[in-house]
Design a protein around this motif. Structure first.
Motif, short mmCIF file in Angstrom:
data_model
loop_
_atom_site.label_atom_id
_atom_site.label_comp_id
_atom_site.label_asym_id
_atom_site.label_seq_id
_atom_site.Cartn_x
_atom_site.Cartn_y
_atom_site.Cartn_z
N ASP A 156 0.83 -1.20 0.00
CA ASP A 156 0.00 0.00 0.00
C ASP A 156 0.87 1.25 0.00
O ASP A 156 1.94 1.27 0.60
N PHE A 157 0.38 2.29 -0.69
CA PHE A 157 1.16 3.51 -0.85
C PHE A 157 0.48 4.75 -0.26
O PHE A 157 1.16 5.72 0.05
N LEU A 158 -0.83 4.71 -0.10
CA LEU A 158 -1.55 5.89 0.38
C LEU A 158 -2.26 5.67 1.71
O LEU A 158 -2.56 6.64 2.41
N HIS A 159 -2.54 4.40 2.04
CA HIS A 159 -3.23 4.12 3.29
C HIS A 159 -2.52 2.97 4.02
O HIS A 159 -1.90 2.11 3.39
N VAL A 160 -2.66 2.96 5.33
CA VAL A 160 -2.20 1.83 6.12
C VAL A 160 -3.08 0.64 5.74
O VAL A 160 -4.31 0.77 5.65
N PRO A 161 -2.51 -0.53 5.48
CA PRO A 161 -3.32 -1.71 5.14
C PRO A 161 -4.39 -1.99 6.21
O PRO A 161 -4.17 -1.77 7.40
N GLY A 162 -5.53 -2.46 5.75
CA GLY A 162 -6.68 -2.65 6.63
C GLY A 162 -6.41 -3.48 7.87
O GLY A 162 -6.91 -3.18 8.96
N LEU A 163 -5.61 -4.55 7.73
CA LEU A 163 -5.36 -5.44 8.86
C LEU A 163 -4.52 -4.76 9.94
O LEU A 163 -4.47 -5.25 11.08
N ILE A 168 0.58 10.37 6.01
CA ILE A 168 -0.74 11.00 5.80
C ILE A 168 -1.57 10.87 7.08
O ILE A 168 -1.78 9.77 7.58
N ARG A 169 -2.04 11.97 7.60
CA ARG A 169 -2.82 11.97 8.84
C ARG A 169 -4.30 11.84 8.53
O ARG A 169 -4.97 12.82 8.20
N VAL A 170 -4.79 10.65 8.65
CA VAL A 170 -6.22 10.41 8.42
C VAL A 170 -7.04 11.03 9.54
O VAL A 170 -8.15 11.50 9.34
N GLY A 171 -6.47 11.02 10.75
CA GLY A 171 -7.11 11.67 11.90
C GLY A 171 -6.23 12.80 12.40
O GLY A 171 -5.47 13.39 11.65
N ASP A 172 -6.32 13.09 13.69
CA ASP A 172 -5.48 14.14 14.26
C ASP A 172 -4.11 13.58 14.64
O ASP A 172 -3.80 12.41 14.39
N ALA A 179 -2.76 12.82 17.54
CA ALA A 179 -2.80 11.72 18.50
C ALA A 179 -3.20 10.42 17.82
O ALA A 179 -2.63 9.35 18.09
N ALA A 180 -4.19 10.50 16.92
CA ALA A 180 -4.64 9.29 16.21
C ALA A 180 -3.55 8.78 15.28
O ALA A 180 -3.37 7.56 15.14
N ALA A 181 -2.80 9.70 14.66
CA ALA A 181 -1.71 9.29 13.76
C ALA A 181 -0.61 8.58 14.55
O ALA A 181 -0.07 7.56 14.10
N ARG A 182 -0.31 9.10 15.72
CA ARG A 182 0.73 8.46 16.54
C ARG A 182 0.26 7.09 17.02
O ARG A 182 1.02 6.12 17.03
N ALA A 183 -1.01 7.00 17.43
CA ALA A 183 -1.55 5.71 17.87
C ALA A 183 -1.51 4.68 16.76
O ALA A 183 -1.25 3.50 16.99
N GLN A 184 -1.75 5.14 15.52
CA GLN A 184 -1.71 4.22 14.37
C GLN A 184 -0.30 3.70 14.14
O GLN A 184 -0.09 2.51 13.91
N LEU A 185 0.68 4.57 14.21
CA LEU A 185 2.07 4.13 14.04
C LEU A 185 2.49 3.17 15.16
O LEU A 185 3.17 2.17 14.91
#
Length: 283
Positions: free
Chosen positions: A116-123, A179-183, A185-191
């Motif tokens: 994937d290049f634009l989004h974090v994979p769904g899983l 790419i920050r889909v959320g704010d 804090a949400a971006a950091r939690a995703q990483l």
């Protein structure tokens, strides 16, 4: 067997594979139907997935088609006789059929690759990340519908969280991680979620950094699900109307090659973890 008003992708794939074997044997549909004591209409229904087929009939057809690949025959028999009713069935009246076919495909996969290049994979997505995607793309959805989609996506993670996880490898471009889909804090939690999963057995995460020279593979985003035998592998591509399943032999070969090329230029897993960890520090 009774006709199915709306066959699943797995049922359609079984019929398609039986048709491929028939065509390879040089037989017409009516000739194959005669072998089963059926007519051409019934044979057409079997090969389109509208009608089921028994183990006896699968093996009889394989014998008449001179197919000697016992692993393939066994896999087709399993597809014909498996009556698994998975968790995704509870969404049958709420989500489009292709989005139910996807977790069924994942459930039966022998391995799974994502690029994937634009989004974090769904899983690998957190609920907040998935919610941000669904809300942005479908602003007309009521909150209850968004939550149903998020719940469905989170349940799909079971294939890498269950006792017998599916071996999983994800190759993610730096763009998708930034790419920050959320704010913030949400971006950091995703990483952090990606880092957590990258430490799990059977999960490999690789990163393609922006600084990589000579990379022209940004159009090769894919989900690749390994079948019980290579002939039954499946590629899933996104489309405006939902996932599209690709199973032609030539295309599967092309996507396997593409994955290996993308994998080869990505960072090793340990360096990828270090890279993602540095990104979290920027947040």
């Amino acid at each position: 067997m009774p006709r199915r008003p709306q066959p699943t992708a797995r049922q359609v794939r079984l019929g398609a594979e039986l048709r491929k074997l028939r065509e390879a044997a040089g037989l017409k549909a009516r000739e194959a139907a005669a072998l089963l004591g059926a007519d051409s209409v019934q044979m057409s229904q079997i090969e389109s997935g509208i009608a089921g087929v028994s183990e006896t009939r699968v093996r009889r057809l394989a014998a008449h088609y001179s197919c000697t690949d016992e692993e393939l025959i066994g896999a087709l028999v399993t597809m014909a006789t498996d009556r698994t009713s998975g968790w995704w069935e509870e969404y049958r009246d709420h989500l489009p059929t292709p989005f139910l076919d996807l977790p069924e495909l994942e459930h039966h996969a022998s391995y799974r690759w994502d690029v994937d290049f634009l989004h974090v994979p769904g899983l690998l997505q957190t609920a907040d990340y998935a919610r941000g995607l669904f809300t942005f793309v479908n602003p007309e959805f009521p909150e209850s519908d968004v939550e149903r989609w998020v719940e469905h996506r989170m349940k799909r993670r079971i294939i890498i969280e269950r006792a017998d996880p599916v071996p999983y490898e994800a190759v993610i471009h730096e763009a998708a991680l930034r790419i920050r889909v959320g704010d913030r804090a949400a971006a950091r939690a995703q990483l952090c979620r990606i880092l957590e999963l990258s430490e799990v057995d059977q999960v490999v995460v690789r990163v393609i950094p922006f600084e990589l020279d000579g990379f022209g593979g940004a159009g090769s985003a894919m989900v690749y699900a390994g079948g019980p035998v290579p002939q039954l592998d499946t590629v899933v591509r996104d489309s405006p109307n939902g996932p599209v399943f690709v199973d032609a032999a030539a295309q599967l070969s092309r996507y396997r090659t593409l994955f290996r090329r993308v994998e080869a230029v990505s960072l090793e897993p340990e360096r990828s973890r270090d890279f993602i960890h540095r990104l979290t520090k920027e947040l």
